[in-house]
Each structure stands twice: as structure tokens, then as C-alpha cells.
Scaffold this active site. Structure first.
Site, PDB file in Angstrom:
ATOM      1  N   TRP A  42      67.252  97.883  57.065  1.00 34.16           N
ATOM      2  CA  TRP A  42      66.895  98.697  57.948  1.00 34.16           C
ATOM      3  C   TRP A  42      64.791  99.155  57.467  1.00 34.16           C
ATOM      4  O   TRP A  42      64.547  99.263  56.239  1.00 34.16           O
ATOM      5  CB  TRP A  42      67.268  99.717  56.837  1.00 34.16           C
ATOM      6  CG  TRP A  42      68.761  99.611  57.565  1.00 34.16           C
ATOM      7  CD1 TRP A  42      70.153  99.915  56.380  1.00 34.16           C
ATOM      8  CD2 TRP A  42      69.138  99.624  58.956  1.00 34.16           C
ATOM      9  NE1 TRP A  42      70.660  99.456  56.846  1.00 34.16           N
ATOM     10  CE2 TRP A  42      70.834  99.895  58.159  1.00 34.16           C
ATOM     11  CE3 TRP A  42      69.085  99.792  60.257  1.00 34.16           C
ATOM     12  CZ2 TRP A  42      71.378 100.031  59.575  1.00 34.16           C
ATOM     13  CZ3 TRP A  42      69.841 100.556  60.625  1.00 34.16           C
ATOM     14  CH2 TRP A  42      71.680 100.338  60.436  1.00 34.16           C
TER      15      TRP A  42
ATOM     16  N   LYS B 262      66.736  98.349  62.431  1.00 34.44           N
ATOM     17  CA  LYS B 262      67.252  97.052  61.588  1.00 34.44           C
ATOM     18  C   LYS B 262      67.006  95.453  62.280  1.00 34.44           C
ATOM     19  O   LYS B 262      66.768  95.235  63.307  1.00 34.44           O
ATOM     20  CB  LYS B 262      68.637  96.776  61.921  1.00 34.44           C
ATOM     21  CG  LYS B 262      70.135  96.187  61.267  1.00 34.44           C
ATOM     22  CD  LYS B 262      69.880  96.090  60.187  1.00 34.44           C
ATOM     23  CE  LYS B 262      70.986  95.499  59.038  1.00 34.44           C
ATOM     24  NZ  LYS B 262      72.181  95.971  58.851  1.00 34.44           N
TER      25      LYS B 262
END
Length: 547
Positions: free
Chosen positions: A450, A445
Site C-alpha cells: 500500500w 496498491k
């Protein structure tokens, strides 16, 4: 409702799904087929069945009974294959010891499994001697000497394997019992805590063999297994029963080559001398085989290799295809049998599009028969099959492990909501192909986005001069996390961090990856090797600890 059940006549035979049933067709039709150990020892399937009976007689003489656990510490050998059948066919449990674990981990697994008898290769005798005082249940040891002298041991040694086999009767009558009886146990190591025991019943093993064989044998050509194939495992027989493939090979009556310890030059030589056509291994072994073949100028055309354990890098896939190999991915985990999907090319694919072919061979593939394969969000709802929406892979199948041995809390976590949770994040396309994006614990992250460590690894591995790469997330005050790349250069290559970053930025411009996926120059570390787990996977836990 009881009226709709089939009531068998009293004389009807209820056929249990036992490991011994996998031998019936093979002995009836393929009794003259060969099994060879390293090309040095060879015998027929009929002789194999006799030796299975002899091993059972040896173990019965050591008071091994229904429910006992017998551990095996060996490389891939004829003895291991005999143990795959004789031990469970007695109603005992085969425990395949991971010989690459530390001595203390081996001690834990032997005690936790309550192993009473150990079949141990001379190479691993020092490990047993080191932990002997803490072994709680081991009462007899059988030494596997490979023609060498039996070492002096302080543990109670019943004898040497071949000498005991020579004196034993082949006429052992294998009983019938409940197909749900435990047949095999092994241990999987995670990132925390002690190894977890995974157990499979006779029914599990037989159904996994049937489902996997059904998929492998289905295609007309390419990425398939057939009865004229010559099989050689290159996934350790101590790891998830060598992916269940030895059982399938025997069931189908295939010539079977057991290579012993994995030495790349020996594997390539056996491939040539025994005319091996089908194997399976992790990407690291594939790379070593390609390098060994290059050094010795050996031909690899026609060798089908099923790749698992970790993602198959496209560059490695292409290198194998260039050598005439038929490589494709298999997916699963220790708790799933293990194979639950295969990346076999679908009928009608365009073989002229090499890039698309490589991509498909490197996917997670499509599910096997009997497998309820879902990709779900946090509410257990299926994600859209558009190749973009991500979710966790969850599974149901008749051959998945139902619980960890003696670990009820971990077992419930594994089976939350009635599905086995893999912790693998994936996308699914409309045609049912799955592609793993990352492990839940390995997703990075950064910058509010992501990032898939697997995808970044694949792109870096494709840079000229890069032999291997691993990417992990490291803490960053500004961005939360940033990707850190560990890179192994090919011999003599001078690739540098800026070259890697430049290549990755090209993928950013092409909108394949986010700019946040590109590691900073100081977070591209060149190393001589990347640490691996005992089964050949990249040890990302250790890499994170080194950051």
C-alpha cells in the site's frame, strides 16, 4: 431510575442551546467591537445586532416563517454574517449555496433544500436567471448590490438588500424553540451522484463553537485564539459555515474582517490595514498569500493561520514559518462540524528541532473536547497507538451531522456500527497525535504494497522547483496499480522527472518509502495547473479520468 432525575421547579428556566445565545456575552461585554467589510464599511457589535433584527424583519415581510429555508449566494461579507444569525434565530434554515458549483448543481441544491427566498449577489444573478424555469420553490429574490445598480431580472425581485434593510425595524423579537431545530444546510460534493445535503441544528453549532474555542484558547502561546485577536476568514462562508469560526469570533467578541472575494493582494492588504492576526484557509490559498506578500514586500509576522481542506505540505509549512507565520493544521470534514482535531504543539516540545516542529504542525493533530476519536481496523477494533498501525478514523461527537438530507441509505453507510466513518486512513501515536495516511479511495496498491499518495505528494513538493503536486493510482498490467504524479513547476524552474525520481530514491534508501512508491519517469507529468474542487481541494477523480 426516575428518582435520580433532576426535577426543575416550575419557575426554572431551561436554557436552550440556540444560535442567538452566542450573541449574549459579545453584546454585553464587547458591544463597541468592530465588524468591517473589506475595510470600507464598518459598524459595532451593537449595530450588528440591530441589523440582524432588520434582516429578520425583512424576511418576515417576505413571509419567511419557522421551518422555511433561505438561501444565500454571496462572497464573504457583512451580509453573510448577518444571515448566519438572523435566519436561524428566526427558526428558519440558512442554506449557504456553494457558488463555485455548476449551474445545474446549484439548481439541484436549491430544489433539494426547498429554498423559498434567495439572497443573491449581483455577480451570481446570471446563474439564477439561467436556471429560473426549473426552480421549484424559489418565490422571492433579494439582490445584494454592493452599491451597484440592480440588474434586470425575470425572477420576482423583492428589492435590494440595503434599501430593504433601511426601511425595516430592528426590534424583532426572536422566539425560543427546540435546540434540535435545523439551523443551517449546505451541500457536499462527492465523486459520484448528486451533492449530499448536510444539516446542523442550533445545538450542533453551539457545541461545536464551544469545543473548538476550548481547544483554540487553551495553549499559553502559539496556535491559539484570544480576545485581542483580529479575525478574518479565508475559507468561504458557504463551505461548512467557514469551519464554524465566524460563530466563535462573535462569541468571543473579536474584531471581525470580512474580505469579500478572495484576491491574494487584497487579503495581504487587509491583513496589514486591519491588523489581522487569525485566519484559516486551504494550502492553495496560503501559497497564494505568500506569493502576493513576496511580490509586494509585505510583512506577515504574527499571522496565525489554521490550515485544512487538504494536507499541509511540510515545505509550504516551513515557507510560512520563515515569514513569521504561526501555521498549524485543523482536521475535519463537511459532516463533522467540521473541526474535530487541531495540530497544536504540546507543552514542552523542543523548539530547536525545526524538522520535528514542522512535522507536528503538519499532522492531523489531537482530538477536540467532546470528540470520541478512534482509529480502527476492519472489525472496528482500535489499532495499536504506535504510529505505524493503520486504520480508519471513526468518530462520535455531539456536533456531528446525524444524517444526509433525504438520503437514508447514504446516511446509514456514513454511520455504520454507530460511528461516523470518515474514510480517512490514519495512524495514531502514544501521545494521541493522529496522522492521516490517505483517503481509502486514494491509497495505491502496487507491487503488493500500500502506497500513500499523500506522503508521495509531500515528498515531491519538497523538491526544489516544484510548486504543487498531486499523485493518483493508475492501472498497470504487471503491478496492478502504479503511482502517477502531476507536477506544477515554480515559475522559471527547470526541474525534470529524473531529478524528482532521484530525490524519491534517496527516501527509499532511507527506508522512508517503498521503491514501489516512486513513479516511473513516464508517469511524472508536468502540467500548468492541477484541477481543484469547488472548495479548493485537489480533484483526484478528474485526474484519474485524464490518465
Amino acid at each position: 431510575m426516575q428518582d435520580h432525575l433532576i426535577t426543575p421547579t416550575p419557575s426554572a428556566y431551561t436554557y436552550p442551546l440556540l444560535v442567538k445565545q452566542l450573541l449574549l456575552n459579545a453584546l454585553s461585554i464587547h458591544g463597541d467591537q468592530q465588524i468591517t467589510y473589506r475595510g470600507e464599511m464598518r459598524y459595532s457589535f451593537r449595530q450588528f445586532r440591530e441589523r440582524v433584527g432588520q434582516l429578520a424583519s425583512v424576511l418576515r415581510g417576505l413571509d419567511v416563517r419557522h421551518g422555511c429555508t433561505v438561501a444565500v449566494m454571496d462572497w464573504d461579507s457583512h451580509r453573510y454574517l448577518e444571515s448566519y444569525f438572523a435566519i436561524p434565530m428566526m427558526g428558519a434554515t440558512l442554506f449557504t449555496v456553494n457558488v463555485r458549483l455548476s449551474a445545474q448543481q446549484i439548481l439541484y441544491t436549491l430544489n433539494d433544500s426547498r429554498a423559498e427566498v434567495v439572497l443573491v449577489h449581483t455577480e451570481f444573478v446570471p446563474v439564477l436567471e439561467e436556471i429560473k424555469r426549473e426552480l421549484k420553490f424559489v418565490r422571492q429574490v433579494v439582490v445584494l448590490a454592493d452599491g451597484e445598480s440592480v440588474p434586470v431580472m425575470t425572477l420576482p425581485v423583492a428589492g435590494e438588500y440595503e434599501e430593504m434593510m433601511a426601511r425595516a425595524s430592528a426590534d424583532f423579537e426572536f422566539p425560543e424553540f427546540d435546540e434540535r431545530t435545523r439551523a443551517a444546510t449546505f451541500y457536499t460534493t462527492g465523486t459520484t451522484g448528486d451533492p449530499k445535503g448536510v444539516a446542523y441544528s442550533h445545538r450542533d453549532i453551539v457545541l461545536h463553537a464551544m469545543g473548538t474555542a476550548m481547544s483554540l484558547c487553551a495553549p499559553r502561546e502559539g496556535q491559539r485564539l484570544h480576545r485581542e485577536d483580529v479575525y478574518m476568514p479565508i475559507t468561504p462562508m458557504f463551505h461548512v459555515l467557514a469551519w464554524g469560526m465566524p460563530y466563535i469570533a462573535i462569541m468571543l467578541g473579536l474584531k471581525t474582517v470580512l474580505p469579500g472575494r478572495y484576491i491574494p493582494e487584497s487579503l495581504v492588504a487587509l491583513r496589514k490595514s486591519e491588523k489581522v492576526t487569525f485566519s484559516h484557509c486551504v494550502p492553495t490559498i496560503l501559497k497564494m498569500v505568500l506569493q502576493a506578500a513576496d511580490v509586494h514586500g509585505e510583512e506577515l509576522t504574527g499571522w496565525k493561520l489554521m490550515i485544512g481542506g487538504s494536507a499541509l505540505p511540510p515545505a509550504l509549512c516551513e515557507a510560512a514559518l520563515d515569514r513569521g507565520m504561526d501555521v498549524f493544521t485543523a482536521y475535519g470534514m463537511s459532516e463533522t462540524g467540521p473541526i474535530v482535531s487541531l495540530a497544536q504543539l504540546p507543552p514542552g516540545y523542543d523548539s530547536r528541532d525545526r524538522q520535528e516542529e514542522v512535522r507536528m504542525r503538519c499532522t492531523t493533530g489531537r482530538p477536540l473536547p467532546f470528540v470520541d476519536f478512534r482509529v480502527v481496523d476492519g472489525n472496528m477494533q482500535d489499532v495499536v497507538r504506535d504510529g505505524k498501525q493503520q486504520g480508519e478514523i471513526v468518530l462520535r461527537s455531539p456536533f456531528l451531522t446525524r444524517a444526509y438530507v433525504g438520503k437514508p441509505e447514504a446516511s446509514e453507510e456514513l454511520w455504520a456500527h454507530g460511528y461516523l466513518h470518515t474514510q480517512d486512513i490514519a495512524v495514531m501515536t502514544p501521545d494521541g497525535f493522529i496522522q492521516i495516511v490517505d483517503r481509502i479511495k486514494d491509497v495505491i496498491k502496487t507491487g503488493g504494497e500500500w502506497v500513500s499518495s499523500i506522503e508521495v505528494e509531500s515528498l515531491i513538493t519538497g523538491v526544489a522547483g516544484v510548486q504543487e503536486c498531486a499523485v493518483v493510482g493508475v492501472l498497470d498490467e504487471k503491478w496492478g496499480e502504479r503511482p502517477m504524479a502531476f507536477v506544477v513547476r515554480e515559475t522559471g524552474a527547470g526541474v525534470c522527472a529524473e531529478v524528482i525520481r532521484e530525490r524519491l530514491m534517496q527516501h527509499v534508501d532511507a527506508r522512508r518509502i517503498s521503491k514501489y512508491a516512486v513513479p516511473d519517469a513516464e508517469r511524472i507529468s508536468f502540467v500548468t495547473e492541477i484541477p481543484k474542487t469547488s472548495v479548493g481541494k485537489i480533484n483526484k477523480k478528474l485526474l484519474r479520468e485524464q490518465c
